[in-house]
Motif scaffolding. Structure first.
Motif, PDB file in Angstrom:
ATOM      1  N   LEU A 185     -37.968 -22.009  41.562  1.00 10.53           N
ATOM      2  CA  LEU A 185     -38.203 -21.056  40.491  1.00 10.53           C
ATOM      3  C   LEU A 185     -39.231 -20.919  39.668  1.00 10.53           C
ATOM      4  N   VAL A 186     -39.798 -20.083  39.544  1.00 12.55           N
ATOM      5  CA  VAL A 186     -40.893 -19.942  38.259  1.00 12.55           C
ATOM      6  C   VAL A 186     -40.718 -18.662  37.445  1.00 12.55           C
ATOM      7  N   ILE A 187     -41.006 -19.168  36.204  1.00 11.31           N
ATOM      8  CA  ILE A 187     -40.579 -17.903  34.806  1.00 11.31           C
ATOM      9  C   ILE A 187     -41.977 -18.241  34.104  1.00 11.31           C
ATOM     10  N   GLN A 188     -42.454 -17.046  33.965  1.00 12.89           N
ATOM     11  CA  GLN A 188     -43.603 -16.423  33.244  1.00 12.89           C
ATOM     12  C   GLN A 188     -43.361 -15.474  32.257  1.00 12.89           C
ATOM     13  N   THR A 189     -44.394 -15.350  31.388  1.00 13.97           N
ATOM     14  CA  THR A 189     -44.542 -14.308  30.432  1.00 13.97           C
ATOM     15  C   THR A 189     -45.948 -13.967  29.907  1.00 13.97           C
ATOM     16  N   VAL A 190     -46.206 -13.122  29.074  1.00 20.00           N
ATOM     17  CA  VAL A 190     -47.482 -12.726  28.496  1.00 20.00           C
ATOM     18  C   VAL A 190     -47.571 -12.963  27.088  1.00 20.00           C
ATOM     19  N   ARG A 191     -48.418 -13.695  26.416  1.00 18.85           N
ATOM     20  CA  ARG A 191     -48.510 -13.806  24.911  1.00 18.85           C
ATOM     21  C   ARG A 191     -49.931 -13.562  24.660  1.00 18.85           C
ATOM     22  N   ASP A 192     -50.052 -12.611  23.630  1.00 18.28           N
ATOM     23  CA  ASP A 192     -51.518 -12.295  23.239  1.00 18.28           C
ATOM     24  C   ASP A 192     -52.478 -12.217  24.065  1.00 18.28           C
ATOM     25  N   GLY A 193     -52.211 -11.483  25.220  1.00 21.24           N
ATOM     26  CA  GLY A 193     -53.188 -11.255  26.197  1.00 21.24           C
ATOM     27  C   GLY A 193     -53.347 -12.329  27.164  1.00 21.24           C
ATOM     28  N   LYS A 194     -52.431 -13.442  27.186  1.00 25.74           N
ATOM     29  CA  LYS A 194     -52.466 -14.529  28.152  1.00 25.74           C
ATOM     30  C   LYS A 194     -51.308 -14.625  29.142  1.00 25.74           C
ATOM     31  N   LEU A 195     -51.551 -15.006  30.235  1.00 21.31           N
ATOM     32  CA  LEU A 195     -50.410 -15.512  31.117  1.00 21.31           C
ATOM     33  C   LEU A 195     -50.013 -17.043  30.463  1.00 21.31           C
ATOM     34  N   VAL A 196     -48.585 -17.047  30.315  1.00 21.21           N
ATOM     35  CA  VAL A 196     -47.908 -18.337  29.847  1.00 21.21           C
ATOM     36  C   VAL A 196     -46.799 -18.733  30.735  1.00 21.21           C
ATOM     37  N   ASP A 197     -46.679 -19.968  31.214  1.00 16.80           N
ATOM     38  CA  ASP A 197     -45.735 -20.512  32.182  1.00 16.80           C
ATOM     39  C   ASP A 197     -44.562 -20.858  31.239  1.00 16.80           C
ATOM     40  N   LEU A 198     -43.373 -20.510  31.549  1.00 19.24           N
ATOM     41  CA  LEU A 198     -42.370 -20.798  30.491  1.00 19.24           C
ATOM     42  C   LEU A 198     -41.326 -21.689  31.403  1.00 19.24           C
ATOM     43  N   THR A 199     -41.736 -22.093  32.828  1.00 16.07           N
ATOM     44  CA  THR A 199     -40.830 -22.730  33.949  1.00 16.07           C
ATOM     45  C   THR A 199     -40.045 -24.008  33.255  1.00 16.07           C
ATOM     46  N   THR A 200     -40.766 -24.696  32.649  1.00 13.54           N
ATOM     47  CA  THR A 200     -40.182 -25.988  32.172  1.00 13.54           C
ATOM     48  C   THR A 200     -39.529 -25.830  30.796  1.00 13.54           C
ATOM     49  N   GLU A 201     -39.411 -24.769  30.107  1.00  9.90           N
ATOM     50  CA  GLU A 201     -38.692 -24.622  28.828  1.00  9.90           C
ATOM     51  C   GLU A 201     -37.170 -25.080  28.924  1.00  9.90           C
ATOM     52  N   PRO A 202     -36.634 -25.969  28.016  1.00 13.45           N
ATOM     53  CA  PRO A 202     -35.434 -26.352  28.167  1.00 13.45           C
ATOM     54  C   PRO A 202     -34.468 -25.111  28.233  1.00 13.45           C
ATOM     55  N   ARG A 203     -34.570 -23.941  27.422  1.00 14.15           N
ATOM     56  CA  ARG A 203     -33.872 -23.095  27.297  1.00 14.15           C
ATOM     57  C   ARG A 203     -33.401 -22.276  28.766  1.00 14.15           C
ATOM     58  N   PHE A 204     -34.180 -22.648  29.686  1.00 17.22           N
ATOM     59  CA  PHE A 204     -34.015 -22.155  30.959  1.00 17.22           C
ATOM     60  C   PHE A 204     -33.232 -23.117  31.941  1.00 17.22           C
ATOM     61  N   ALA A 205     -33.016 -24.278  31.467  1.00 15.67           N
ATOM     62  CA  ALA A 205     -32.456 -25.368  32.258  1.00 15.67           C
ATOM     63  C   ALA A 205     -31.167 -24.911  33.040  1.00 15.67           C
ATOM     64  N   LYS A 206     -30.267 -24.174  32.825  1.00 13.81           N
ATOM     65  CA  LYS A 206     -29.244 -23.471  33.269  1.00 13.81           C
ATOM     66  C   LYS A 206     -29.694 -22.623  34.323  1.00 13.81           C
ATOM     67  N   ASN A 207     -30.811 -21.979  34.215  1.00 16.50           N
ATOM     68  CA  ASN A 207     -31.204 -21.078  35.234  1.00 16.50           C
ATOM     69  C   ASN A 207     -31.781 -21.854  36.504  1.00 16.50           C
ATOM     70  N   HIS A 208     -32.104 -22.914  36.097  1.00 16.35           N
ATOM     71  CA  HIS A 208     -32.712 -23.815  37.028  1.00 16.35           C
ATOM     72  C   HIS A 208     -31.757 -24.578  37.906  1.00 16.35           C
ATOM     73  N   ARG A 209     -30.338 -24.995  37.289  1.00 17.86           N
ATOM     74  CA  ARG A 209     -29.481 -25.633  37.905  1.00 17.86           C
ATOM     75  C   ARG A 209     -28.744 -24.555  39.080  1.00 17.86           C
ATOM     76  N   ASP A 210     -28.722 -23.278  38.383  1.00 17.96           N
ATOM     77  CA  ASP A 210     -28.225 -22.318  39.130  1.00 17.96           C
ATOM     78  C   ASP A 210     -28.812 -22.058  40.392  1.00 17.96           C
ATOM     79  N   TRP A 211     -29.998 -21.961  40.413  1.00 17.21           N
ATOM     80  CA  TRP A 211     -30.999 -21.615  41.480  1.00 17.21           C
ATOM     81  C   TRP A 211     -30.912 -22.531  42.555  1.00 17.21           C
ATOM     82  N   LEU A 212     -30.814 -24.018  41.948  1.00 22.51           N
ATOM     83  CA  LEU A 212     -30.830 -25.176  42.752  1.00 22.51           C
ATOM     84  C   LEU A 212     -29.374 -24.999  43.737  1.00 22.51           C
ATOM     85  N   LYS A 213     -28.527 -24.667  42.844  1.00 20.62           N
ATOM     86  CA  LYS A 213     -27.242 -24.473  43.666  1.00 20.62           C
ATOM     87  C   LYS A 213     -26.965 -23.257  44.487  1.00 20.62           C
ATOM     88  N   GLN A 214     -27.914 -22.356  44.364  1.00 23.91           N
ATOM     89  CA  GLN A 214     -27.980 -21.144  45.280  1.00 23.91           C
ATOM     90  C   GLN A 214     -28.643 -21.689  46.591  1.00 23.91           C
TER      91      GLN A 214
END
Length: 308
Positions: free
Chosen positions: A193-222
């Motif tokens: 899984l890759v999770i990204q966003t945009v901040r102040d005109g720049k692409l930002v990678d959010l993939t490793t932020e702790p708030r998405f830990a459950k999303n990563h566990r769910d995708w692993l289970k899938q």
């Protein structure tokens, strides 16, 4: 329709909606809000036979259309995004021609960058090609004015918006395309899984932020649930994506140890690899080495930022 990661995300190849898949997987709002499959965000796309469409929300109008731009492509129409605020055009972005008779482009108005005082415009256009691609661009208001941020090109229909943590701000949710073809055929590969966003005109990678830990566990289970038991420990394409996703979910060391335990080294003749990560044909002899699959995978993971 459920994604089949062990088939190299083969469902993506048939242009399955990423957003709906992640909604089923992650328990977040799906793209469809009602029985008519309405987008979760104000969205426009071409009606049958049309080459012009627009949507307005929060004072912003996004228009998408096909037009011949000789300086871009003298032979084919190209997709164009125009963004207007209060009736005044603030941005234009010209995409690339797909070569398709039926154009495929869409625009959504959605909150992605909460640091400014305007919503963003999410623009997707299909570029064509084998297993490819929807080109994603975000129009974002900055202190210097409106700018376009190129997110990248991904397999699928182009709608990758999901509010994963239900905070009213959408993320761009895709997978790491580097894993497709890396160790096996496209249809044999899985990807993390890759999770990204945009901040102040720049692409930002959010993939490793702790708030998405459950999303990563769910995708692993899938990934694990959809793995074919008969080939799970013999498919390098699946194993590469599985170990990488395990690393994102916090169990990378255990996954790699399991791979080493189950992988049949006696049948692995190894493959000549460039230790610097360069193309093997251009790699100097001193940087070449024959490595088995687990060692090649470890090198690949280190190079792409997947810490076990």
């Amino acid at each position: 329709m459920i994604l089949k990661p062990t088939a190299g995300l083969a469902a993506i190849r048939t242009l399955v909606l990423f957003a709906s898949v992640y909604a089923l997987l992650l328990g977040t709002p799906a793209r469809a809000e009602d029985e008519e499959d309405a987008p979760a965000y104000p969205t426009t796309e071409f009606a049958d036979g049309a080459t012009d469409a627009s949507v307005t929300d929060s004072g912003i109008t996004a228009r998408v259309f096909e037009e011949r731009r000789p300086k871009v492509d003298p032979n084919l129409d190209v997709p164009v995004l125009q963004v207007s605020v209060g009736g005044q055009q603030v941005l234009e972005y010209v995409g690339v021609a797909s070569g398709m008779d039926v154009p495929a482009a869409s625009a959504s108005i959605v909150e992605i960058d909460p640091a400014n005082d305007a919503k963003e415009v999410y623009f997707s256009s299909y570029t064509g090609g084998a297993h490819c691609c929807s080109q994603i661009v975000i129009a974002d208001k900055t202190a210097k004015g409106w700018v376009t941020v190129e997110v990248g090109s991904f397999d699928g229909d182009g709608f990758y918006l999901q509010d994963l943590d239900n905070d009213g701000v959408a993320e761009i949710v895709t997978v790491d395309n580097a894993f497709l073809y890396a160790f096996d055929c496209y249809a044999c590969s899985a990807a993390p899984l890759v999770i990204q966003t945009v901040r102040d005109g720049k692409l930002v990678d959010l993939t490793t932020e702790p708030r998405f830990a459950k999303n990563h566990r769910d995708w692993l289970k899938q990934l694990e649930d959809d793995a074919d038991p008969a080939t799970r420990w013999t498919s390098p394409g699946f194993l590469a994506g599985w170990v990488a996703q395990s690393a994102r979910a916090g169990s990378g060391k255990a996954a790699f140890a399991a791979l080493q335990q189950h992988w049949n080294l006696a049948k692995d003749e190894g493959e000549e690899t460039c230790l610097t990560g360069g193309d093997i044909d251009a790699c100097p002899p001193s940087d070449r080495k024959v490595l088995n699959f687990p060692d090649r995978l470890k090198l690949f993971l280190d190079r792409h930022g997947y810490s076990l």
